[in-house]
Design an enzyme around this catalytic site. Sequence first.
Site, PDB file in Angstrom:
ATOM      1  NE  ARG A  73     -45.134  -9.145 -14.095  1.00 35.65           N
ATOM      2  CZ  ARG A  73     -45.115  -9.018 -12.774  1.00 35.65           C
ATOM      3  NH1 ARG A  73     -46.190  -8.609 -12.119  1.00 35.65           N
ATOM      4  NH2 ARG A  73     -44.023  -9.313 -12.098  1.00 35.65           N
ATOM      5  NE  ARG A  89     -42.062  -7.090  -2.538  1.00 35.74           N
ATOM      6  CZ  ARG A  89     -42.729  -6.637  -3.606  1.00 35.74           C
ATOM      7  NH1 ARG A  89     -43.215  -5.430  -3.608  1.00 35.74           N
ATOM      8  NH2 ARG A  89     -42.894  -7.400  -4.653  1.00 35.74           N
ATOM      9  NE  ARG A 145     -39.987 -10.560  -8.532  1.00 30.21           N
ATOM     10  CZ  ARG A 145     -40.536 -10.564  -9.752  1.00 30.21           C
ATOM     11  NH1 ARG A 145     -39.894 -11.075 -10.778  1.00 30.21           N
ATOM     12  NH2 ARG A 145     -41.727 -10.068  -9.923  1.00 30.21           N
ATOM     13  NE  ARG A 192     -41.420  -6.289 -13.101  1.00 28.48           N
ATOM     14  CZ  ARG A 192     -42.104  -6.463 -11.974  1.00 28.48           C
ATOM     15  NH1 ARG A 192     -43.379  -6.129 -11.913  1.00 28.48           N
ATOM     16  NH2 ARG A 192     -41.525  -6.956 -10.908  1.00 28.48           N
ATOM     17  CE  LYS A 216     -47.926  -7.799  -5.025  1.00 30.91           C
ATOM     18  NZ  LYS A 216     -47.464  -9.076  -5.648  1.00 30.91           N
TER      19      LYS A 216
HETATM   20  P1  ADP Z   1     -44.112  -8.105  -8.083  1.00 28.90           P
HETATM   21  O1  ADP Z   1     -44.938  -7.737  -9.267  1.00 28.90           O
HETATM   22  O2  ADP Z   1     -43.247  -9.299  -8.288  1.00 28.90           O
HETATM   23  O3  ADP Z   1     -44.884  -8.221  -6.818  1.00 28.90           O
HETATM   24  P2  ADP Z   1     -43.026  -5.413  -7.723  1.00 28.90           P
HETATM   25  O4  ADP Z   1     -43.180  -4.678  -8.998  1.00 28.90           O
HETATM   26  O5  ADP Z   1     -43.975  -5.087  -6.622  1.00 28.90           O
HETATM   27  O6  ADP Z   1     -43.010  -6.976  -7.995  1.00 28.90           O
HETATM   28  O7  ADP Z   1     -41.534  -5.227  -7.169  1.00 28.90           O
HETATM   29  C1  ADP Z   1     -40.413  -5.472  -8.000  1.00 28.90           C
HETATM   30  C2  ADP Z   1     -39.159  -5.417  -7.154  1.00 28.90           C
HETATM   31  O8  ADP Z   1     -39.018  -4.115  -6.569  1.00 28.90           O
HETATM   32  C3  ADP Z   1     -39.101  -6.381  -5.988  1.00 28.90           C
HETATM   33  O9  ADP Z   1     -38.661  -7.680  -6.356  1.00 28.90           O
HETATM   34  C4  ADP Z   1     -38.108  -5.676  -5.053  1.00 28.90           C
HETATM   35  O10 ADP Z   1     -36.759  -5.835  -5.524  1.00 28.90           O
HETATM   36  C5  ADP Z   1     -38.469  -4.218  -5.259  1.00 28.90           C
HETATM   37  N1  ADP Z   1     -39.498  -3.774  -4.283  1.00 28.90           N
HETATM   38  C6  ADP Z   1     -40.774  -3.377  -4.561  1.00 28.90           C
HETATM   39  N2  ADP Z   1     -41.414  -3.033  -3.433  1.00 28.90           N
HETATM   40  C7  ADP Z   1     -40.528  -3.202  -2.423  1.00 28.90           C
HETATM   41  C8  ADP Z   1     -40.595  -3.033  -1.013  1.00 28.90           C
HETATM   42  N3  ADP Z   1     -41.734  -2.628  -0.406  1.00 28.90           N
HETATM   43  N4  ADP Z   1     -39.496  -3.320  -0.282  1.00 28.90           N
HETATM   44  C9  ADP Z   1     -38.352  -3.735  -0.863  1.00 28.90           C
HETATM   45  N5  ADP Z   1     -38.212  -3.935  -2.181  1.00 28.90           N
HETATM   46  C10 ADP Z   1     -39.296  -3.666  -2.959  1.00 28.90           C
HETATM   47  P1  ADP Z   2     -48.434  -8.831  -9.216  1.00 22.70           P
HETATM   48  O1  ADP Z   2     -48.679  -7.329  -9.315  1.00 22.70           O
HETATM   49  O2  ADP Z   2     -49.012  -9.431  -7.978  1.00 22.70           O
HETATM   50  O3  ADP Z   2     -47.009  -9.210  -9.430  1.00 22.70           O
HETATM   51  P2  ADP Z   2     -49.790  -8.944 -11.844  1.00 22.70           P
HETATM   52  O4  ADP Z   2     -51.124  -8.295 -11.654  1.00 22.70           O
HETATM   53  O5  ADP Z   2     -48.731  -8.173 -12.537  1.00 22.70           O
HETATM   54  O6  ADP Z   2     -49.254  -9.499 -10.401  1.00 22.70           O
HETATM   55  O7  ADP Z   2     -50.041 -10.343 -12.579  1.00 22.70           O
HETATM   56  C1  ADP Z   2     -48.938 -11.200 -12.910  1.00 22.70           C
HETATM   57  C2  ADP Z   2     -49.205 -11.859 -14.262  1.00 22.70           C
HETATM   58  O8  ADP Z   2     -50.288 -12.795 -14.111  1.00 22.70           O
HETATM   59  C3  ADP Z   2     -49.625 -10.899 -15.353  1.00 22.70           C
HETATM   60  O9  ADP Z   2     -49.104 -11.347 -16.573  1.00 22.70           O
HETATM   61  C4  ADP Z   2     -51.164 -10.974 -15.344  1.00 22.70           C
HETATM   62  O10 ADP Z   2     -51.721 -10.703 -16.619  1.00 22.70           O
HETATM   63  C5  ADP Z   2     -51.398 -12.403 -14.932  1.00 22.70           C
HETATM   64  N1  ADP Z   2     -52.603 -12.579 -14.117  1.00 22.70           N
HETATM   65  C6  ADP Z   2     -53.167 -11.693 -13.246  1.00 22.70           C
HETATM   66  N2  ADP Z   2     -54.275 -12.226 -12.663  1.00 22.70           N
HETATM   67  C7  ADP Z   2     -54.388 -13.485 -13.170  1.00 22.70           C
HETATM   68  C8  ADP Z   2     -55.315 -14.556 -12.963  1.00 22.70           C
HETATM   69  N3  ADP Z   2     -56.345 -14.431 -12.109  1.00 22.70           N
HETATM   70  N4  ADP Z   2     -55.123 -15.710 -13.643  1.00 22.70           N
HETATM   71  C9  ADP Z   2     -54.076 -15.849 -14.503  1.00 22.70           C
HETATM   72  N5  ADP Z   2     -53.157 -14.881 -14.736  1.00 22.70           N
HETATM   73  C10 ADP Z   2     -53.311 -13.713 -14.085  1.00 22.70           C
END
Ligand code: ADP
Ligand code: ADP
Length: 210
Positions: free
Chosen positions: A127, A88, A166, A155, A13
């Site tokens: 990541r 979410r 998660r 992280r 994302k």
């Molecule tokens: P990811 O990259 O795994 O999708 P995020 O950076 O979006 O993770 O979120 C990290 C953490 O922040 C989540 O695991 C949750 O604890 C919290 N969080 C983020 N967005 C929300 C939301 N919309 N509602 C509740 N918790 C959230």
């Molecule tokens: P999210 O925001 O959904 O948690 P991220 O964009 O942070 O996801 O991506 C999670 C991890 O996977 C990062 O280390 C990123 O570099 C890697 N990644 C993102 N897109 C791809 C892909 N298409 N194939 C393999 N790894 C990816």
Amino acid sequence: MRLILVGPPGAGKGTQAAELISRLQIQHLSTGDMLRAAVSQGTELGKQADGHMRSGGLVPDDLVIPIVIERIQQPDCQNGFILDGFPRTRPQAEALDTALQAAGVQLDAVLLIEVPDELIVERITGRRMDPVTKVIYHLKFNPPPAEVADRLEHRKDDTEQACRARLGKYHSETAPIIPFYESRGLLRRIDGVGTPQAITARAFEALGLT
Ligand code: ADP
Ligand code: ADP
């Protein structure tokens, strides 16, 4: 354009949001980034959110909903925004709906990036983020250049244990928002397996941006 990005943790994302905002010139609103900023600043919200985030749980709706509703009303969001990581839960989706209706504006699309569970742990544990440029790297799939290697951040919740928690929350709490948007004709599904560039092309096509 007003977009929502949905997908499991590690779906890509954040990676795809960076491509979309550079193309569309709209705000990127990541609730994860907002909450991490609150934690590092030691605000009241941050203190309450920290434990939930570390363990891979969700931050309660009554804490998250107001920060997003307030943020999307700011002048810099009037041209549009990408919500990354919100909603979410079903109550978050309903609160967003009410706020958008009150403002007289509509969502354009909800982009669902689908990645099978078995690929998620490797994506999350590898990541790394550059705190200076905010670029998201992966040790194997998008290796960082040597000159930034020393400053990369890992992280606290990007461990295998928190990742599995998660993923569980994604299936139990977040997946139920998919039919909510599907029934309104807003859902665009794309396969999130492939190179990041291939996924960007799929996203642009699904959103009619080609
Ligand atoms: P990811 O990259 O795994 O999708 P995020 O950076 O979006 O993770 O979120 C990290 C953490 O922040 C989540 O695991 C949750 O604890 C919290 N969080 C983020 N967005 C929300 C939301 N919309 N509602 C509740 N918790 C959230
Ligand atoms: P999210 O925001 O959904 O948690 P991220 O964009 O942070 O996801 O991506 C999670 C991890 O996977 C990062 O280390 C990123 O570099 C890697 N990644 C993102 N897109 C791809 C892909 N298409 N194939 C393999 N790894 C990816």
